[in-house]
Write a protein that holds these residues in place. Structure first.
Motif, PDB file in Angstrom:
ATOM      1  N   LEU A 104       0.497  -1.249   0.031  1.00  0.00           N
ATOM      2  CA  LEU A 104       0.248   0.364   0.420  1.00  0.00           C
ATOM      3  C   LEU A 104       0.894   0.804   0.084  1.00  0.00           C
ATOM      4  O   LEU A 104       0.363   2.442  -1.051  1.00  0.00           O
ATOM      5  CB  LEU A 104      -1.175   0.520   1.013  1.00  0.00           C
ATOM      6  CG  LEU A 104      -2.006  -1.022   0.695  1.00  0.00           C
ATOM      7  CD1 LEU A 104      -2.503  -1.382   2.695  1.00  0.00           C
ATOM      8  CD2 LEU A 104      -3.556  -0.710   0.504  1.00  0.00           C
ATOM      9  N   LEU A 105       1.932   1.057   0.891  1.00  0.00           N
ATOM     10  CA  LEU A 105       2.579   2.551   1.005  1.00  0.00           C
ATOM     11  C   LEU A 105       3.284   2.891  -0.509  1.00  0.00           C
ATOM     12  O   LEU A 105       3.950   3.753  -0.624  1.00  0.00           O
ATOM     13  CB  LEU A 105       3.746   2.461   2.515  1.00  0.00           C
ATOM     14  CG  LEU A 105       4.401   3.863   2.501  1.00  0.00           C
ATOM     15  CD1 LEU A 105       3.776   5.024   2.285  1.00  0.00           C
ATOM     16  CD2 LEU A 105       5.177   3.467   3.785  1.00  0.00           C
ATOM     17  N   ASP A 106       3.639   1.829  -0.781  1.00  0.00           N
ATOM     18  CA  ASP A 106       5.303   1.614  -2.362  1.00  0.00           C
ATOM     19  C   ASP A 106       3.343   2.308  -3.261  1.00  0.00           C
ATOM     20  O   ASP A 106       4.131   3.160  -4.181  1.00  0.00           O
ATOM     21  CB  ASP A 106       4.930   0.193  -3.041  1.00  0.00           C
ATOM     22  CG  ASP A 106       6.124  -0.125  -2.133  1.00  0.00           C
ATOM     23  OD1 ASP A 106       7.126   0.344  -1.268  1.00  0.00           O
ATOM     24  OD2 ASP A 106       6.500  -1.799  -2.212  1.00  0.00           O
ATOM     25  N   ARG A 137      10.534   4.179   7.101  1.00  0.00           N
ATOM     26  CA  ARG A 137      11.757   4.249   7.353  1.00  0.00           C
ATOM     27  C   ARG A 137      12.651   3.236   6.533  1.00  0.00           C
ATOM     28  O   ARG A 137      12.994   4.036   5.498  1.00  0.00           O
ATOM     29  CB  ARG A 137      12.898   4.307   8.588  1.00  0.00           C
ATOM     30  CG  ARG A 137      12.338   5.352   9.522  1.00  0.00           C
ATOM     31  CD  ARG A 137      13.092   4.729  10.677  1.00  0.00           C
ATOM     32  NE  ARG A 137      12.641   5.453  11.842  1.00  0.00           N
ATOM     33  CZ  ARG A 137      12.119   5.711  13.314  1.00  0.00           C
ATOM     34  NH1 ARG A 137      12.589   4.458  14.101  1.00  0.00           N
ATOM     35  NH2 ARG A 137      12.230   6.556  14.134  1.00  0.00           N
ATOM     36  N   ARG A 138      12.033   2.499   6.269  1.00  0.00           N
ATOM     37  CA  ARG A 138      12.640   1.324   4.730  1.00  0.00           C
ATOM     38  C   ARG A 138      11.900   2.101   3.565  1.00  0.00           C
ATOM     39  O   ARG A 138      12.885   1.420   2.478  1.00  0.00           O
ATOM     40  CB  ARG A 138      11.538   0.360   4.333  1.00  0.00           C
ATOM     41  CG  ARG A 138      12.437  -0.710   6.417  1.00  0.00           C
ATOM     42  CD  ARG A 138      12.007  -1.924   5.594  1.00  0.00           C
ATOM     43  NE  ARG A 138      12.917  -3.342   7.287  1.00  0.00           N
ATOM     44  CZ  ARG A 138      12.164  -3.961   7.269  1.00  0.00           C
ATOM     45  NH1 ARG A 138      11.406  -4.896   6.872  1.00  0.00           N
ATOM     46  NH2 ARG A 138      12.428  -5.019   8.004  1.00  0.00           N
ATOM     47  N   ARG A 139      10.972   2.711   3.282  1.00  0.00           N
ATOM     48  CA  ARG A 139      11.144   3.635   1.823  1.00  0.00           C
ATOM     49  C   ARG A 139      11.172   5.234   2.163  1.00  0.00           C
ATOM     50  O   ARG A 139      10.828   5.262   1.217  1.00  0.00           O
ATOM     51  CB  ARG A 139       9.440   3.339   2.094  1.00  0.00           C
ATOM     52  CG  ARG A 139       8.852   2.138   1.383  1.00  0.00           C
ATOM     53  CD  ARG A 139       7.492   1.574   1.704  1.00  0.00           C
ATOM     54  NE  ARG A 139       7.760   0.068   1.619  1.00  0.00           N
ATOM     55  CZ  ARG A 139       7.638  -0.670   2.246  1.00  0.00           C
ATOM     56  NH1 ARG A 139       8.528  -0.965   3.222  1.00  0.00           N
ATOM     57  NH2 ARG A 139       7.915  -1.904   1.283  1.00  0.00           N
ATOM     58  N   GLY A 140      12.406   5.128   2.854  1.00  0.00           N
ATOM     59  CA  GLY A 140      13.109   6.370   2.561  1.00  0.00           C
ATOM     60  C   GLY A 140      12.277   7.797   3.501  1.00  0.00           C
ATOM     61  O   GLY A 140      12.759   9.317   2.926  1.00  0.00           O
ATOM     62  N   SER A 166      10.858  13.205   0.910  1.00  0.00           N
ATOM     63  CA  SER A 166      11.085  14.285  -0.017  1.00  0.00           C
ATOM     64  C   SER A 166      11.339  13.272  -1.780  1.00  0.00           C
ATOM     65  O   SER A 166      11.454  12.394  -1.722  1.00  0.00           O
ATOM     66  CB  SER A 166      12.319  15.001   0.263  1.00  0.00           C
ATOM     67  OG  SER A 166      12.428  16.229   0.866  1.00  0.00           O
ATOM     68  N   PHE A 167      10.592  14.415  -2.443  1.00  0.00           N
ATOM     69  CA  PHE A 167      10.408  13.593  -4.457  1.00  0.00           C
ATOM     70  C   PHE A 167      10.924  14.668  -4.904  1.00  0.00           C
ATOM     71  O   PHE A 167      11.720  14.002  -5.906  1.00  0.00           O
ATOM     72  CB  PHE A 167       8.644  13.130  -4.552  1.00  0.00           C
ATOM     73  CG  PHE A 167       8.213  12.333  -3.773  1.00  0.00           C
ATOM     74  CD1 PHE A 167       8.541  11.558  -4.032  1.00  0.00           C
ATOM     75  CD2 PHE A 167       7.220  12.934  -2.471  1.00  0.00           C
ATOM     76  CE1 PHE A 167       7.123  10.230  -4.065  1.00  0.00           C
ATOM     77  CE2 PHE A 167       6.118  11.922  -2.038  1.00  0.00           C
ATOM     78  CZ  PHE A 167       6.316  10.446  -2.537  1.00  0.00           C
ATOM     79  N   ASP A 168      11.782  15.439  -4.239  1.00  0.00           N
ATOM     80  CA  ASP A 168      12.588  15.941  -5.472  1.00  0.00           C
ATOM     81  C   ASP A 168      14.762  15.263  -4.529  1.00  0.00           C
ATOM     82  O   ASP A 168      14.290  15.184  -4.658  1.00  0.00           O
ATOM     83  CB  ASP A 168      12.832  17.451  -5.209  1.00  0.00           C
ATOM     84  CG  ASP A 168      12.744  17.906  -3.951  1.00  0.00           C
ATOM     85  OD1 ASP A 168      11.629  18.653  -3.313  1.00  0.00           O
ATOM     86  OD2 ASP A 168      13.654  17.733  -2.810  1.00  0.00           O
TER      87      ASP A 168
END
Length: 168
Positions: A104-106, A137-140, A166-168
């Motif tokens: 879901l988070l992905d 945390r495992r997803r950044g 952050s996505f940038d």
């Protein structure tokens, strides 16, 4: 062998399953500061509000049943925050540890990355939060702060931990 987790956009037909999953967390836990489970009509209103804002409201299915749901909502209502969202992920108790939360988070991260979101915030209640903190945390996501004693539920004061991606 069990079917893999499948993630898709939520539909009105998912409202009862979403209600049941969320009611568990509202009544027995502290993952949410809500104290009364919302009705089916309220869940439908929330799905509509999220999707009308162009944001994802997803469900995960496992073995043919809804096993969790997740969505992103605007972080704040003021226009300067328009590129920042807050994520929420809830997994059915019998599906914990089966990859549902991660899927879901992905899905949320992928969707938000495609629509120009720049920051995703997670607000995690620190009590019994190891799974949620690890998931993020495992997803950044990185720790961005702690708010102390900001919630009172089940006769105790609770802190929240803020995480940010952050996505940038």
């Amino acid at each position: 062998m069990a079917d893999p987790v499948t993630v898709r956009a939520a539909t009105p037909d998912d409202a009862d399953a979403i209600c049941a999953i969320y009611a568990h967390y509202v009544t027995s836990g502290v993952a949410t500061f809500e104290v009364e489970p919302p009705t089916r009509d309220e869940i439908l209103r929330r799905i509509d509000a999220v999707t009308a804002a162009g944001l994802p409201y997803l469900v995960a299915t496992l073995d043919g049943a809804v096993a969790g749901y997740a969505y992103c909502a605007p972080w704040k209502t003021r226009p300067a925050y328009r590129f920042t969202v807050e994520d929420s992920v809830y997994v059915a108790p019998d599906a914990l540890g089966r990859g549902v939360g991660g899927a879901l988070l992905d899905g949320l991260i992928a969707w938000c990355g495609q629509v120009g979101v720049r920051q995703m915030i997670a607000v995690v209640v620190d009590a019994d939060a190891d799974g949620s903190l690890t998931l993020h945390r495992r997803r950044g996501f990185t720790d961005a702060g702690r708010l102390v004693r900001v919630g009172f539920k089940h006769d105790r004061w609770l802190d929240t931990i803020l995480l940010q991606k952050s996505f940038d």
